[in-house]
Write an enzyme that holds these catalytic residues in place. Structure first.
Site, short mmCIF file in Angstrom:
data_model
loop_
_atom_site.label_atom_id
_atom_site.label_comp_id
_atom_site.label_asym_id
_atom_site.label_seq_id
_atom_site.Cartn_x
_atom_site.Cartn_y
_atom_site.Cartn_z
N ASP A 132 0.89 -1.17 0.00
CA ASP A 132 0.00 0.00 0.00
C ASP A 132 0.92 1.21 0.00
OD1 ASP A 132 -1.56 2.16 0.68
OD2 ASP A 132 -2.53 1.21 2.40
N TYR A 135 -9.19 15.01 -5.19
CA TYR A 135 -8.37 14.27 -6.15
C TYR A 135 -7.44 15.23 -6.90
CZ TYR A 135 -7.38 11.49 -10.42
OH TYR A 135 -6.78 10.83 -11.48
N1 LIG Z 1 -7.87 6.80 -16.52
C1 LIG Z 1 -7.89 8.11 -16.68
O1 LIG Z 1 -8.67 8.65 -17.50
C2 LIG Z 1 -6.94 8.98 -15.89
C3 LIG Z 1 -6.94 10.35 -16.18
C4 LIG Z 1 -6.03 11.17 -15.53
C5 LIG Z 1 -5.13 10.62 -14.62
N2 LIG Z 1 -5.17 9.29 -14.33
C6 LIG Z 1 -4.14 8.79 -13.40
O2 LIG Z 1 -3.43 7.75 -14.04
C7 LIG Z 1 -2.92 6.82 -13.07
C8 LIG Z 1 -3.32 5.41 -13.44
O3 LIG Z 1 -4.73 5.33 -13.48
P1 LIG Z 1 -5.52 4.14 -14.17
O4 LIG Z 1 -6.62 4.78 -14.92
O5 LIG Z 1 -4.56 3.22 -14.86
O6 LIG Z 1 -6.15 3.48 -12.85
P2 LIG Z 1 -6.54 1.98 -12.43
O7 LIG Z 1 -7.57 2.12 -11.37
O8 LIG Z 1 -6.85 1.18 -13.64
O9 LIG Z 1 -5.17 1.46 -11.78
C9 LIG Z 1 -4.69 1.99 -10.57
C10 LIG Z 1 -3.96 0.90 -9.82
O10 LIG Z 1 -3.49 1.46 -8.59
C11 LIG Z 1 -3.64 0.48 -7.57
N3 LIG Z 1 -3.70 1.12 -6.24
C12 LIG Z 1 -4.73 1.86 -5.72
N4 LIG Z 1 -4.45 2.22 -4.46
C13 LIG Z 1 -3.20 1.73 -4.19
C14 LIG Z 1 -2.36 1.78 -3.04
N5 LIG Z 1 -2.76 2.41 -1.91
N6 LIG Z 1 -1.15 1.19 -3.10
C15 LIG Z 1 -0.75 0.53 -4.22
N7 LIG Z 1 -1.51 0.44 -5.33
C16 LIG Z 1 -2.73 1.04 -5.32
C17 LIG Z 1 -4.96 -0.21 -7.91
O11 LIG Z 1 -5.07 -1.49 -7.27
C18 LIG Z 1 -4.85 -0.30 -9.44
O12 LIG Z 1 -4.25 -1.52 -9.84
C19 LIG Z 1 -3.47 7.31 -11.74
O13 LIG Z 1 -2.48 8.09 -11.11
C20 LIG Z 1 -4.65 8.19 -12.12
O14 LIG Z 1 -4.92 9.16 -11.14
C21 LIG Z 1 -6.08 8.47 -14.93
#
Ligand SMILES: NC(=O)c1ccc[n+]([C@@H]2O[C@H](COP(=O)([O-])OP(=O)(O)OC[C@H]3O[C@@H](n4cnc5c(N)ncnc54)[C@H](O)[C@@H]3O)[C@@H](O)[C@H]2O)c1
Length: 249
Positions: A60, A152
Site C-alpha cells: 500500500d 483528487y
Molecule cells: N484513466 C484516466 O482517465 C486517468 C486520467 C487522468 C489521470 N489518471 C491517473 O493515471 C494513473 C493510473 O490510473 P488508471 O486509470 O490506470 O487506474 P486503475 O484504477 O486502472 O489502476 C490503478 C492501480 O493502482 C492500484 N492502487 C490503488 N491504491 C493503491 C495503493 N494504496 N497502493 C498501491 N496500489 C494502489 C490499484 O489497485 C490499481 O491496480 C493514476 O495516477 C490516475 O490518477 C487516470
C-alpha cells in the site's frame, strides 16, 4: 552493463500495467507493485511469458512500512532501482461540500503521500548510481477547472509542485523528475466512472470535443514514460508532459 531496474506503482491495472510491460519490452527489469497482489502477479506472469524480467510486489503506497518492505524486496531480487513511476492513485467524484474528512485523507494519503514515501524509499539507489528517472503520473483535470473532484485534483496539484521541487533538488545528482499528465484514458478507472454514470454527459461528448476526438490508450502513457526513462530524455526535468489528445487547450 548493469540492467536497469524500474519500480512501477499501481502496476496491476491500466496505465501502470502498460508501463511495466513496455519497460520490460525495452529490457528493463520491473517491480510490479500494487495493493492488489493477484493483479500484480498477472502482470508479472504476462511479462515473464514474453521473456521479460519482473517481480510482483504487494504494498500500500500510503503505508511507509509496507513500501519499505516492497522496495527492499525488489532491491534484493533485481538490484538498485533507478527508474520510478509513481502511478498508483484512487479517485472519487464528490461535490466539495460533501467530501468527508476520511475520503480527503484517503485520497491525499494514496495520491500524494504515497509519492513521497515511495520516492524517498527508492532515492538512495538513484543517488548511489548518480543516475535516476522519477516519473509522476498526474491528471489533466488538475490543469483545468474541473468540478466534483477537489480532493483528487488537489492531490495531483500537490504532485505537480513536488515534481518541480524534487527536480530542483536532484538535478545535480543525475536524477530527472517529471510529470506525465494523462487525459481521458481507457483504463479500468475510467470505465468504472463511465459505468457508474459519474460524467454529466456521455463520454463521447466529452472526448469528442478534444482536438484528437477519442479516449487515449494506456500504451500511449507507457510510451511517454519510456521516453522520459530513456537516455534521450537526460536534459528534460521539472516538466509536465500532457498526453491528452490536446484536451488542455
Ligand atoms: N484513466 C484516466 O482517465 C486517468 C486520467 C487522468 C489521470 N489518471 C491517473 O493515471 C494513473 C493510473 O490510473 P488508471 O486509470 O490506470 O487506474 P486503475 O484504477 O486502472 O489502476 C490503478 C492501480 O493502482 C492500484 N492502487 C490503488 N491504491 C493503491 C495503493 N494504496 N497502493 C498501491 N496500489 C494502489 C490499484 O489497485 C490499481 O491496480 C493514476 O495516477 C490516475 O490518477 C487516470
Amino acid at each position: 552493463m548493469n540492467q536497469k531496474v524500474a519500480l512501477v506503482t499501481g502496476a496491476g491495472s491500466g496505465m501502470g500495467a502498460s508501463t511495466a510491460e513496455r519497460f520490460a519490452r525495452e529490457g528493463i527489469a520491473v517491480g510490479v507493485l500494487d495493493i492488489n497482489y493477484s493483479a500484480a502477479k498477472s502482470v508479472e506472469a504476462e511479462i515473464v511469458k514474453k521473456g521479460g524480467k519482473a517481480i510482483a510486489l504487494e504494498a500500500d503506497v500510503s503505508n511507509q512500512k509496507s513500501v519499505i518492505t516492497a522496495v527492499n524486496a525488489l532491491r534484493k531480487e533485481l538490484g538498485g532501482i533507478t527508474v520510478l513511476v509513481n502511478n498508483a492513485a484512487v479517485e472519487e467524484f464528490c461535490p466539495f461540500e460533501s467530501i468527508t474528512e476520511a475520503s480527503w485523507d484517503k485520497i491525499m494519503d494514496v495520491n500524494l503521500k504515497g509519492v513521497y514515501l515511495v520516492t524517498q524509499a527508492v532515492l538512495p539507489d538513484m543517488v548511489n548510481s548518480a543516475w535516476g528517472r522519477i516519473i509522476n503520473i498526474g491528471a489533466f483535470g488538475a490543469q483545468m477547472s474541473t468540478p466534483s473532484m477537489g480532493h483528487y485534483y488537489a492531490s495531483k496539484g500537490g504532485m505537480f509542485s513536488l515534481t518541480r521541487c524534487l527536480a530542483a533538488e536532484l538535478g545535480s545528482k543525475g536524477i530527472t523528475v517529471n510529470t506525465v499528465s494523462p487525459g481521458f484514458i481507457d483504463t479500468p478507472m475510467a470505465r468504472r466512472a463511465i459505468e457508474e454514470g459519474k460524467f454529466p454527459v456521455a463520454p463521447e461528448i466529452i472526448y469528442g470535443a478534444y482536438p484528437i476526438p477519442r479516449m487515449g490508450k494506456p500504451e500511449e502513457i507507457a510510451a511517454a514514460c519510456a521516453f522520459l526513462a530513456s537516455e534521450d530524455a537526460g536534459y528534460i526535468t521539472a516538466q509536465l508532459l500532457g498526453v491528452n489528445g490536446g484536451a488542455v487547450v
